[in-house]
Design an enzyme around this catalytic site. Structure first.
Site: not given
Ligand code: DQA
Length: 145
Positions: A19, A96
């Protein structure tokens, strides 16, 4: 509105190999500045609670022209979040950070993707910038920005 779902408050610290290292505060500051440059006002909301995310989408009916949504884990599980996105009646771009298509099979689908005008997945925080651009272009085309 930029709406971030569960665990994204830990952005920067949580699984950075997936991430990235940008914190949520930094992402929100950057996106707010970019929106302002484009003549838009950005409301930033993050919650770990399904109901709070749903309430935010209900509020967006009055207060927002469009939504950038990272539903995080709830995207894969929450019919209620999908229903709220429909009820919101605002164009949404789903984001995302990771490429969900390259991950575990249970992440390949989200219940929100076909409600969104489009999805951006796999480009880290750049995905949010692309989503802002796409959403503003969509609203411009509708004459709503
Ligand atoms: C995520 C992908 C989801 O599968 C996961 O549950 C997240 C983050 C992403 O941004 O890549 O929390 O939405």
């Amino acid at each position: 509105m930029m709406l971030n779902g569960p665990n994204l408050n830990l952005l920067g610290a949580r699984e950075p190999e997936l991430y990235g290292r940008t914190t949520l505060d930094a992402l929100e500051a950057d996106m707010t500045a970019r929106a302002a440059e484009a003549g838009a006002e950005l409301l930033c909301v993050q919650s770990n609670h399904e109901g709070t995310l749903i309430d935010a989408l209900h509020d967006a009916r009055q207060s927002c022209d469009g939504v950038i949504l990272n539903p995080a884990g709830y995207g894969h599980t929450s019919v209620a979040l999908r229903d709220a996105l429909i009820a919101c009646e605002r164009p949404a771009v789903e984001v995302h950070l990771s490429n969900i298509a390259r991950r575990e099979p249970f992440r390949h689908k989200t219940l929100t993707a076909d409600v969104a005008i489009g999805t951006i997945s796999g480009f880290g925080v750049l995905g949010y910038r692309l989503a802002l651009q796409a959403l503003l272009a969509h609203l411009d085309a509708l004459g709503e920005h």
